[in-house]
Design a protein around this motif. Structure first.
Motif, PDB file in Angstrom:
ATOM      1  N   GLU A 134     114.384  -8.889 -20.694  1.00 19.93           N
ATOM      2  CA  GLU A 134     113.040  -8.685 -20.319  1.00 19.93           C
ATOM      3  C   GLU A 134     112.100  -7.990 -21.217  1.00 19.93           C
ATOM      4  OE1 GLU A 134     113.489  -6.727 -16.247  1.00 19.93           O
ATOM      5  OE2 GLU A 134     114.057  -8.565 -15.586  1.00 19.93           O
ATOM      6  N   ALA A 135     112.629  -6.869 -21.888  1.00 20.07           N
ATOM      7  CA  ALA A 135     111.804  -6.312 -22.920  1.00 20.07           C
ATOM      8  C   ALA A 135     111.321  -7.342 -24.232  1.00 20.07           C
ATOM      9  CB  ALA A 135     112.589  -5.169 -23.332  1.00 20.07           C
ATOM     10  N   ALA A 136     112.514  -7.849 -24.321  1.00 13.53           N
ATOM     11  CA  ALA A 136     112.290  -9.026 -25.618  1.00 13.53           C
ATOM     12  C   ALA A 136     111.356  -9.904 -25.305  1.00 13.53           C
ATOM     13  CB  ALA A 136     113.534  -9.546 -25.772  1.00 13.53           C
ATOM     14  N   GLU A 137     111.193 -10.552 -23.965  1.00 13.99           N
ATOM     15  CA  GLU A 137     110.343 -11.364 -23.436  1.00 13.99           C
ATOM     16  C   GLU A 137     109.087 -10.742 -23.548  1.00 13.99           C
ATOM     17  OE1 GLU A 137     113.188 -13.851 -20.376  1.00 13.99           O
ATOM     18  OE2 GLU A 137     111.602 -12.517 -19.641  1.00 13.99           O
ATOM     19  N   GLN A 138     108.822  -9.609 -22.935  1.00 14.85           N
ATOM     20  CA  GLN A 138     107.555  -8.917 -22.907  1.00 14.85           C
ATOM     21  C   GLN A 138     106.895  -8.657 -24.306  1.00 14.85           C
ATOM     22  OE1 GLN A 138     106.954  -5.322 -23.895  1.00 14.85           O
ATOM     23  NE2 GLN A 138     104.691  -5.764 -23.306  1.00 14.85           N
ATOM     24  N   SER A 139     107.765  -8.272 -25.423  1.00 12.10           N
ATOM     25  CA  SER A 139     107.122  -7.965 -26.572  1.00 12.10           C
ATOM     26  C   SER A 139     107.152  -9.167 -27.655  1.00 12.10           C
ATOM     27  CB  SER A 139     108.160  -6.684 -27.121  1.00 12.10           C
ATOM     28  OG  SER A 139     109.442  -7.125 -27.357  1.00 12.10           O
ATOM     29  N   HIS A 140     107.502 -10.163 -27.125  1.00  9.08           N
ATOM     30  CA  HIS A 140     107.446 -11.672 -27.950  1.00  9.08           C
ATOM     31  C   HIS A 140     108.496 -11.514 -29.123  1.00  9.08           C
ATOM     32  CE1 HIS A 140     103.751 -13.392 -26.302  1.00  9.08           C
ATOM     33  NE2 HIS A 140     104.226 -12.756 -25.657  1.00  9.08           N
ATOM     34  N   ARG A 141     109.799 -11.046 -28.947  1.00 13.28           N
ATOM     35  CA  ARG A 141     110.679 -10.977 -29.650  1.00 13.28           C
ATOM     36  C   ARG A 141     111.293 -12.461 -29.913  1.00 13.28           C
ATOM     37  NH1 ARG A 141     113.887  -6.189 -30.482  1.00 13.28           N
ATOM     38  NH2 ARG A 141     115.388  -7.648 -31.673  1.00 13.28           N
ATOM     39  N   SER A 142     111.974 -12.851 -30.879  1.00 14.43           N
ATOM     40  CA  SER A 142     112.415 -14.141 -31.016  1.00 14.43           C
ATOM     41  C   SER A 142     113.924 -14.153 -30.606  1.00 14.43           C
ATOM     42  CB  SER A 142     112.601 -14.510 -32.502  1.00 14.43           C
ATOM     43  OG  SER A 142     111.287 -14.847 -32.946  1.00 14.43           O
ATOM     44  N   ARG A 143     114.612 -12.936 -30.582  1.00 15.91           N
ATOM     45  CA  ARG A 143     115.954 -12.777 -30.355  1.00 15.91           C
ATOM     46  C   ARG A 143     116.057 -11.490 -29.182  1.00 15.91           C
ATOM     47  NH1 ARG A 143     119.734 -15.400 -33.539  1.00 15.91           N
ATOM     48  NH2 ARG A 143     118.741 -16.080 -35.497  1.00 15.91           N
ATOM     49  N   VAL A 144     117.024 -11.781 -28.441  1.00 14.46           N
ATOM     50  CA  VAL A 144     117.398 -10.741 -27.257  1.00 14.46           C
ATOM     51  C   VAL A 144     118.425  -9.769 -28.138  1.00 14.46           C
ATOM     52  CG1 VAL A 144     118.457 -10.163 -25.248  1.00 14.46           C
ATOM     53  CG2 VAL A 144     116.887 -12.122 -25.438  1.00 14.46           C
ATOM     54  N   PRO A 145     118.512  -8.383 -28.365  1.00 12.70           N
ATOM     55  CA  PRO A 145     119.261  -7.646 -28.834  1.00 12.70           C
ATOM     56  C   PRO A 145     120.443  -7.694 -28.267  1.00 12.70           C
ATOM     57  CG  PRO A 145     117.583  -6.434 -28.011  1.00 12.70           C
ATOM     58  CD  PRO A 145     116.974  -7.616 -27.925  1.00 12.70           C
ATOM     59  N   ALA A 146     121.432  -7.597 -28.750  1.00 10.07           N
ATOM     60  CA  ALA A 146     122.867  -7.448 -28.310  1.00 10.07           C
ATOM     61  C   ALA A 146     123.240  -6.145 -27.686  1.00 10.07           C
ATOM     62  CB  ALA A 146     124.134  -7.496 -29.206  1.00 10.07           C
ATOM     63  N   VAL A 147     123.790  -5.939 -26.290  1.00 13.23           N
ATOM     64  CA  VAL A 147     123.951  -4.712 -25.705  1.00 13.23           C
ATOM     65  C   VAL A 147     125.466  -4.677 -25.481  1.00 13.23           C
ATOM     66  CG1 VAL A 147     123.989  -3.235 -23.630  1.00 13.23           C
ATOM     67  CG2 VAL A 147     121.813  -4.771 -24.508  1.00 13.23           C
ATOM     68  N   GLU A 148     126.083  -3.833 -26.581  1.00 10.35           N
ATOM     69  CA  GLU A 148     127.692  -3.745 -26.326  1.00 10.35           C
ATOM     70  C   GLU A 148     128.197  -2.873 -25.211  1.00 10.35           C
ATOM     71  OE1 GLU A 148     129.007  -5.734 -28.134  1.00 10.35           O
ATOM     72  OE2 GLU A 148     127.372  -6.317 -29.741  1.00 10.35           O
ATOM     73  N   THR A 149     129.286  -3.034 -24.859  1.00 16.40           N
ATOM     74  CA  THR A 149     130.036  -2.132 -23.844  1.00 16.40           C
ATOM     75  C   THR A 149     130.194  -0.973 -24.521  1.00 16.40           C
ATOM     76  OG1 THR A 149     131.230  -3.894 -22.617  1.00 16.40           O
ATOM     77  CG2 THR A 149     132.155  -1.962 -22.322  1.00 16.40           C
TER      78      THR A 149
END
Length: 249
Positions: A134-149
């Motif tokens: 959702e933050a990537a969409e809001q900030s107009h990123r081209s990629r969603v950052p990975a969130v690791e376990t």
């Protein structure tokens, strides 16, 4: 214009099929109709699309044109955070995504009060991934950052070897007046380089943790003369990287 992230397999013959929560958001929340436009991001590429068909479960959007965008940091920054209390990790991921982080790697530090529960961890990770999207969409990123376990500190040490550079935010360096290590590390990076930045939880990293990281090639550094909270320090670092590579460059 609204932006959505889709998988490669959702693109067929220049038509993107959107399902699930995103389709619901398009139809029920945004109340879009056939002919309305949206942006779809596919594996780092962004397409301007026009809605061609809406069904009960899917939205089909035809690619009008592919857009050239330069909205990702020139260097890939992974934020490694010692597990903090409360919802601080959610804040780090939300704001860190807006500031351009490529990935987030939580780890169990000696001073982490929170202990990761593997049984409940999958749902927590899913929530963190959704926050990043959702933050990537809001900030107009081209990629969603990975969130690791979350990983152990020992695993973090091993992972740190895979990066071109690693810096450790260490308040003792700030107290001793260190000012140049962070900037010096950035000067040694080139576009495409991978940087790992390690932050402790509340209470910071222990001397032993910093020693072990240093043995793996990490550079302890200060982030200015003030002592920053565990949720503030990653945002400071990302802002500094953005300034150095995007505004000064």
């Amino acid at each position: 214009m609204q932006r959505y992230f889709v998988a490669e397999e959702q693109l067929q013959d220049e038509v993107i099929t959107i399902e699930g929560d995103d389709a619901h958001h398009i139809v029920r929340v945004m109340r879009m109709k056939q002919g309305d436009g949206l942006y779809a991001c596919v594996n780092g590429r962004t397409a301007l699309c026009s809605i061609a068909e809406i069904t009960n479960t899917t939205v089909k959007a035809a690619v009008v044109q592919w857009i050239e965008e330069q909205n990702e940091l020139p260097v890939s920054v992974t934020i490694a955070s010692g597990l903090p209390k409360g919802d601080k990790l959610e804040l780090i991921i939300q704001k860190g995504t807006e500031l351009g982080a490529a990935a987030f790697l939580p780890f169990q530090a000696s001073r982490s009060i929170v202990k990761w529960d593997d049984k409940k961890g999958s749902k927590k990770t899913e929530r963190l991934i959704k926050i990043a999207k959702e933050a990537a969409e809001q900030s107009h990123r081209s990629r969603v950052p990975a969130v690791e376990t979350p990983v152990s500190f020992k695993q973090l040490l091993s992972i740190s070897k895979d990066f071109d550079a690693c810096i450790v935010a260490y308040e003792e360096e700030a107290k001793q007046g260190e000012k140049k290590s962070f900037a010096g590390t950035l000067e040694g990076l080139q576009p495409g380089s991978r940087l790992l930045v390690v932050f402790g939880p509340e209470g910071g990293l222990t001397e032993e943790e910093v020693r072990q990281l240093r043995e793996q090639g990490a550079v302890p550094c200060s982030l200015g003369p003030r002592i920053l909270r565990t949720e503030t320090a990653p945002l400071y670092a990302l802002s500094a990287v953005s300034y150095y590579f995007e505004l000064m460059g």
